[in-house]
Design an enzyme around this catalytic site. Structure first.
Site, PDB file in Angstrom:
ATOM      1  N   GLY A  11      -4.901  -9.644   1.094  1.00  0.00           N
ATOM      2  CA  GLY A  11      -4.617  -8.894   2.311  1.00  0.00           C
ATOM      3  C   GLY A  11      -3.535  -9.467   3.193  1.00  0.00           C
ATOM      4  O   GLY A  11      -3.512  -9.251   4.401  1.00  0.00           O
ATOM      5  N   ASN A  13      -0.450  -8.521   3.245  1.00  0.00           N
ATOM      6  CA  ASN A  13       0.298  -7.365   3.778  1.00  0.00           C
ATOM      7  C   ASN A  13      -0.513  -6.676   4.868  1.00  0.00           C
ATOM      8  O   ASN A  13       0.043  -6.239   5.881  1.00  0.00           O
ATOM      9  CB  ASN A  13       0.619  -6.386   2.652  1.00  0.00           C
ATOM     10  CG  ASN A  13       1.865  -6.793   1.891  1.00  0.00           C
ATOM     11  OD1 ASN A  13       2.968  -6.689   2.410  1.00  0.00           O
ATOM     12  ND2 ASN A  13       1.693  -7.298   0.691  1.00  0.00           N
ATOM     13  N   LEU A  92      -3.889   5.610  -8.408  1.00  0.00           N
ATOM     14  CA  LEU A  92      -4.609   6.769  -7.878  1.00  0.00           C
ATOM     15  C   LEU A  92      -4.241   8.016  -8.691  1.00  0.00           C
ATOM     16  O   LEU A  92      -3.089   8.185  -9.087  1.00  0.00           O
ATOM     17  CB  LEU A  92      -4.251   6.937  -6.404  1.00  0.00           C
ATOM     18  CG  LEU A  92      -4.780   5.777  -5.535  1.00  0.00           C
ATOM     19  CD1 LEU A  92      -4.011   5.688  -4.236  1.00  0.00           C
ATOM     20  CD2 LEU A  92      -6.272   5.946  -5.282  1.00  0.00           C
ATOM     21  N   ASN A 106       3.214   2.748  -0.727  1.00  0.00           N
ATOM     22  CA  ASN A 106       2.866   1.564  -1.518  1.00  0.00           C
ATOM     23  C   ASN A 106       4.020   0.577  -1.455  1.00  0.00           C
ATOM     24  O   ASN A 106       5.159   0.953  -1.192  1.00  0.00           O
ATOM     25  CB  ASN A 106       2.605   1.962  -2.975  1.00  0.00           C
ATOM     26  CG  ASN A 106       2.182   0.765  -3.828  1.00  0.00           C
ATOM     27  OD1 ASN A 106       1.350  -0.021  -3.428  1.00  0.00           O
ATOM     28  ND2 ASN A 106       2.810   0.640  -4.991  1.00  0.00           N
ATOM     29  N   HIS A 108       5.852  -2.576  -3.675  1.00  0.00           N
ATOM     30  CA  HIS A 108       5.888  -3.189  -5.008  1.00  0.00           C
ATOM     31  C   HIS A 108       6.860  -4.369  -4.958  1.00  0.00           C
ATOM     32  O   HIS A 108       7.978  -4.218  -4.437  1.00  0.00           O
ATOM     33  CB  HIS A 108       6.319  -2.149  -6.056  1.00  0.00           C
ATOM     34  CG  HIS A 108       6.332  -2.692  -7.434  1.00  0.00           C
ATOM     35  ND1 HIS A 108       5.175  -2.892  -8.164  1.00  0.00           N
ATOM     36  CD2 HIS A 108       7.343  -3.126  -8.212  1.00  0.00           C
ATOM     37  CE1 HIS A 108       5.497  -3.420  -9.336  1.00  0.00           C
ATOM     38  NE2 HIS A 108       6.798  -3.576  -9.382  1.00  0.00           N
TER      39      HIS A 108
HETATM   40  C1  GRF Z   1       1.062  -9.327  -4.096  1.00  0.00           C
HETATM   41  O1  GRF Z   1       1.409  -9.487  -5.457  1.00  0.00           O
HETATM   42  C2  GRF Z   1       2.063  -8.412  -3.459  1.00  0.00           C
HETATM   43  O2  GRF Z   1       3.344  -8.618  -4.025  1.00  0.00           O
HETATM   44  C3  GRF Z   1       1.538  -7.047  -3.820  1.00  0.00           C
HETATM   45  O3  GRF Z   1       0.113  -7.165  -3.881  1.00  0.00           O
HETATM   46  C4  GRF Z   1      -0.247  -8.548  -4.067  1.00  0.00           C
HETATM   47  C5  GRF Z   1      -1.167  -9.062  -3.014  1.00  0.00           C
HETATM   48  O4  GRF Z   1      -0.780  -8.596  -1.760  1.00  0.00           O
HETATM   49  N1  GRF Z   1       1.930  -6.098  -2.837  1.00  0.00           N
HETATM   50  P1  GRF Z   1      -1.738  -8.868  -0.469  1.00  0.00           P
HETATM   51  O5  GRF Z   1      -1.546 -10.306  -0.093  1.00  0.00           O
HETATM   52  O6  GRF Z   1      -3.166  -8.584  -0.899  1.00  0.00           O
HETATM   53  O7  GRF Z   1      -1.221  -7.921   0.576  1.00  0.00           O
END
Ligand code: GRF
Length: 208
Positions: A11, A13, A92, A106, A108
């Site tokens: 989490g 992000n 999804l 999303n 990536h």
């Molecule tokens: C990471 O590999 C990121 O690049 C991708 O999801 C994974 C974990 O992200 N978006 P988070 O720390 O759970 O947001």
């Protein structure tokens, strides 16, 4: 704008989006966090900020549609305007995508269409980048359509690959950029500055 965040892991992000929302960086708030896994740190992060959470485990549903109906039900119960996939690892189905057409984002960790699609997630992306020997990788934020990492691209930013990079050092550098670019994309959407024509997403500048 009411944000519903789908997570599956650490989490980081989610955290950057929560922090930006609380700082008033964009006119949006995180109203619910739904995890596809139990006991992931993303849930702790939400709880620390008094954000409602739900754990919806795919294995508890006979079909993918029934699993997705539960997600749709929860998201609608919080009147979510924009669904944010943040480290969410499931693909999804058209069933879910149609329920939130044009309102699912999303992130990536590569420059789509490179190093993406089925099987390219998390560290696998960075391993493929290093194995290929590219000098530039990056981050892509896109709208989710019915494919894997195939929706219209909103923002992209390049991230240099260093000669002595390992998967870990590269992943960390890319993740830092993710934490900047995702809030930027959400801000554009919240301010009504994204105009999608087919595959092209146009950013309407403030002066317009
Ligand atoms: C990471 O590999 C990121 O690049 C991708 O999801 C994974 C974990 O992200 N978006 P988070 O720390 O759970 O947001």
């Amino acid at each position: 704008l009411r944000l519903g965040i789908l997570v599956s892991g650490g989490g980081s992000n989610l955290q950057s989006i929560i922090d930006k929302a609380e700082a008033g960086y964009f006119p949006a708030e995180v109203v619910v966090v739904i995890s596809s896994k139990q006991d992931v740190y993303a849930l702790e992060r939400a709880k620390k900020h008094n954000i409602p959470t739900a754990v919806v485990l795919p294995k508890n549903y006979k079909t993918r549609e029934e699993y997705e109906d539960e997600l749709i039900k929860i998201l609608n119960s919080y009147n979510v305007d924009l669904v944010i996939l943040a480290g969410y690892i499931r693909v999804l189905s058209p069933h879910f995508v149609r329920a939130f057409q044009g309102k699912i984002m999303n992130i990536h960790p590569s420059l789509i269409p490179a190093f993406c699609g089925e099987g390219f997630y998390g560290e696998k992306v960075h391993k493929a980048v290093l194995d290929y020997g590219v000098k530039l990788t990056g981050v892509t934020v896109h709208f989710v359509d019915e494919g894997a990492d195939t929706g219209p691209i909103i923002l992209q930013r390049a991230v240099p690959v260093k000669d002595d990079d390992t998967v870990e050092t590269l992943a960390a550098r890319v993740l830092e950029e993710e934490h900047r670019i995702y809030p930027e994309a959400i801000k554009l959407f919240a301010e009504g500055r994204l105009e999608t024509n087919g595959r092209r997403v146009k950013i309407i500048s403030k002066e317009d």
